[in-house]
Design a protein around this motif. Sequence first.
Motif, PDB file in Angstrom:
ATOM      1  N   VAL A  19      24.203 -47.860 -55.763  1.00 37.28           N
ATOM      2  CA  VAL A  19      24.707 -46.229 -56.470  1.00 37.28           C
ATOM      3  C   VAL A  19      26.514 -46.583 -56.467  1.00 37.28           C
ATOM      4  CG1 VAL A  19      24.161 -44.446 -56.257  1.00 37.28           C
ATOM      5  CG2 VAL A  19      22.031 -46.012 -56.579  1.00 37.28           C
ATOM      6  N   LEU A  20      26.222 -46.920 -55.132  1.00 42.85           N
ATOM      7  CA  LEU A  20      27.991 -46.464 -54.557  1.00 42.85           C
ATOM      8  C   LEU A  20      28.743 -47.498 -55.603  1.00 42.85           C
ATOM      9  CD1 LEU A  20      30.157 -45.734 -52.973  1.00 42.85           C
ATOM     10  CD2 LEU A  20      29.781 -47.580 -51.376  1.00 42.85           C
ATOM     11  N   GLU A  21      28.176 -48.614 -55.878  1.00 47.08           N
ATOM     12  CA  GLU A  21      28.859 -49.858 -56.800  1.00 47.08           C
ATOM     13  C   GLU A  21      29.142 -48.848 -58.116  1.00 47.08           C
ATOM     14  OE1 GLU A  21      29.449 -54.065 -58.013  1.00 47.08           O
ATOM     15  OE2 GLU A  21      27.508 -53.691 -56.258  1.00 47.08           O
ATOM     16  N   ALA A  22      28.463 -48.208 -58.614  1.00 45.51           N
ATOM     17  CA  ALA A  22      27.941 -47.706 -60.049  1.00 45.51           C
ATOM     18  C   ALA A  22      28.595 -46.780 -60.258  1.00 45.51           C
ATOM     19  CB  ALA A  22      26.716 -47.396 -59.959  1.00 45.51           C
ATOM     20  N   ARG A  23      28.754 -45.853 -58.756  1.00 48.73           N
ATOM     21  CA  ARG A  23      29.676 -44.526 -59.285  1.00 48.73           C
ATOM     22  C   ARG A  23      31.407 -45.295 -58.828  1.00 48.73           C
ATOM     23  NH1 ARG A  23      26.667 -40.842 -54.599  1.00 48.73           N
ATOM     24  NH2 ARG A  23      24.412 -39.801 -56.587  1.00 48.73           N
ATOM     25  N   THR A  24      31.517 -45.920 -58.189  1.00 55.81           N
ATOM     26  CA  THR A  24      32.925 -46.511 -58.252  1.00 55.81           C
ATOM     27  C   THR A  24      33.608 -46.810 -59.339  1.00 55.81           C
ATOM     28  OG1 THR A  24      32.601 -46.937 -55.926  1.00 55.81           O
ATOM     29  CG2 THR A  24      34.974 -48.039 -56.707  1.00 55.81           C
TER      30      THR A  24
ATOM     31  N   ILE B 296      19.850 -50.387 -52.305  1.00 59.20           N
ATOM     32  CA  ILE B 296      20.152 -49.723 -54.149  1.00 59.20           C
ATOM     33  C   ILE B 296      21.396 -48.165 -53.164  1.00 59.20           C
ATOM     34  CG2 ILE B 296      18.784 -47.225 -54.848  1.00 59.20           C
ATOM     35  CD1 ILE B 296      16.099 -49.045 -54.548  1.00 59.20           C
ATOM     36  N   GLY B 297      20.850 -47.958 -51.989  1.00 66.64           N
ATOM     37  CA  GLY B 297      22.676 -47.133 -51.633  1.00 66.64           C
ATOM     38  C   GLY B 297      23.515 -48.150 -51.921  1.00 66.64           C
ATOM     39  N   ALA B 298      23.521 -49.184 -51.905  1.00 67.75           N
ATOM     40  CA  ALA B 298      24.924 -49.649 -52.493  1.00 67.75           C
ATOM     41  C   ALA B 298      25.386 -50.260 -53.576  1.00 67.75           C
ATOM     42  CB  ALA B 298      24.993 -51.503 -51.212  1.00 67.75           C
TER      43      ALA B 298
ATOM     44  N   ILE C  43       6.345 -51.131 -42.617  1.00 66.12           N
ATOM     45  CA  ILE C  43       6.520 -51.153 -43.886  1.00 66.12           C
ATOM     46  C   ILE C  43       7.622 -49.749 -43.702  1.00 66.12           C
ATOM     47  CG2 ILE C  43       5.697 -48.722 -45.384  1.00 66.12           C
ATOM     48  CD1 ILE C  43       2.762 -49.668 -44.119  1.00 66.12           C
ATOM     49  N   LEU C  44       8.520 -49.075 -42.903  1.00 66.33           N
ATOM     50  CA  LEU C  44       9.453 -48.494 -42.576  1.00 66.33           C
ATOM     51  C   LEU C  44      11.081 -49.685 -42.791  1.00 66.33           C
ATOM     52  CD1 LEU C  44      10.962 -46.128 -41.754  1.00 66.33           C
ATOM     53  CD2 LEU C  44      10.739 -46.462 -39.482  1.00 66.33           C
ATOM     54  N   GLU C  45      10.272 -50.683 -42.226  1.00 66.29           N
ATOM     55  CA  GLU C  45      12.586 -52.243 -42.172  1.00 66.29           C
ATOM     56  C   GLU C  45      11.843 -51.934 -43.740  1.00 66.29           C
ATOM     57  OE1 GLU C  45      10.481 -54.759 -39.331  1.00 66.29           O
ATOM     58  OE2 GLU C  45      10.678 -53.737 -37.664  1.00 66.29           O
ATOM     59  N   VAL C  46      11.178 -52.042 -44.685  1.00 62.34           N
ATOM     60  CA  VAL C  46      11.071 -52.789 -45.670  1.00 62.34           C
ATOM     61  C   VAL C  46      11.552 -51.901 -46.437  1.00 62.34           C
ATOM     62  CG1 VAL C  46      10.660 -52.914 -47.592  1.00 62.34           C
ATOM     63  CG2 VAL C  46       9.283 -54.265 -46.064  1.00 62.34           C
ATOM     64  N   ALA C  47      11.408 -50.504 -46.190  1.00 57.45           N
ATOM     65  CA  ALA C  47      11.807 -49.162 -46.819  1.00 57.45           C
ATOM     66  C   ALA C  47      13.419 -48.592 -46.989  1.00 57.45           C
ATOM     67  CB  ALA C  47      11.306 -47.825 -46.371  1.00 57.45           C
ATOM     68  N   GLN C  48      13.490 -49.226 -44.816  1.00 64.51           N
ATOM     69  CA  GLN C  48      15.068 -48.593 -44.989  1.00 64.51           C
ATOM     70  C   GLN C  48      16.369 -50.289 -45.568  1.00 64.51           C
ATOM     71  OE1 GLN C  48      15.048 -48.302 -40.345  1.00 64.51           O
ATOM     72  NE2 GLN C  48      14.519 -46.339 -40.288  1.00 64.51           N
ATOM     73  N   ARG C  49      15.240 -51.406 -45.872  1.00 64.63           N
ATOM     74  CA  ARG C  49      16.225 -52.291 -46.656  1.00 64.63           C
ATOM     75  C   ARG C  49      16.765 -52.168 -47.893  1.00 64.63           C
ATOM     76  NH1 ARG C  49      13.605 -55.719 -44.162  1.00 64.63           N
ATOM     77  NH2 ARG C  49      12.444 -56.745 -46.583  1.00 64.63           N
ATOM     78  N   VAL C  50      15.812 -52.018 -48.608  1.00 62.80           N
ATOM     79  CA  VAL C  50      15.471 -51.696 -49.968  1.00 62.80           C
ATOM     80  C   VAL C  50      16.416 -50.520 -50.032  1.00 62.80           C
ATOM     81  CG1 VAL C  50      14.343 -50.806 -51.776  1.00 62.80           C
ATOM     82  CG2 VAL C  50      13.523 -52.544 -50.470  1.00 62.80           C
ATOM     83  N   THR C  51      16.420 -49.273 -49.321  1.00 59.95           N
ATOM     84  CA  THR C  51      16.524 -47.658 -49.771  1.00 59.95           C
ATOM     85  C   THR C  51      18.791 -48.426 -49.515  1.00 59.95           C
ATOM     86  OG1 THR C  51      14.967 -46.637 -48.804  1.00 59.95           O
ATOM     87  CG2 THR C  51      17.095 -45.862 -48.842  1.00 59.95           C
TER      88      THR C  51
END
Length: 213
Positions: A163-168, A159-161, A148-156
């Motif tokens: 968010v960064l693209e949108a902010r840029t 999503i982080g990437a 579960i943690l592996e999936v959560a970290q991968r999805v996060t």
Amino acid sequence: LSSFLTSGPRGWSERIIEIGAKFIQSGDLTDDLSIAFDEAKRVAVDADAEAARTKLENGDVVVCITGAKTGNVAVCATVPEHAYVNQHLCLIRPRPEILPEILAVYLKSDAGQRYFAVAQYGLKQGMSLENIKDATVPVPPLQEQRKILEVAQRVTKNIGALVLEARTAITLLQERRTALISAAVTGQIDVRGLAGSSNAPDSIAVCAYPASA
């Protein structure tokens, strides 16, 4: 699920100094389940029971229990130096049957945050230690927790990437909008007659309204 659970000491805010141990406050909890140790203030600490009780250890989970950030969660995978929580934070030391990261992920999830929302009392945002103790947390086998943690970290991470693209993109649009306005005001471009015109360039419309974009 906790072998130890407590909140930080009162009155330590008056001990803040330039050199000392890290003093973790609610503002030091980030949105990605971590603690910004580098930005935390420092505090003078005595070698007493209060210090021993509120000292962070590797694997501790921290929950904000008062103020605007009530319900925010962080996990201390590694504590880089001596660090202590303040009175607005609840320190949870998980038992071996649950991974600290899984506990933090669950408390930060919609289910955990809904519980915190219901648990808050009065007109002022806040929870008691009993509220934290009463939180119901599902505990699958450790092997499943790791998956579960592996999936959560991968999805996060994905999503982080995004968010960064949108902010840029937003920053770029804002810069273009500023440049366009400046050019129009200084007469570098002639915008007379463009308002309401079907022949107005699409790029001008996009640049003029980055917030909507």
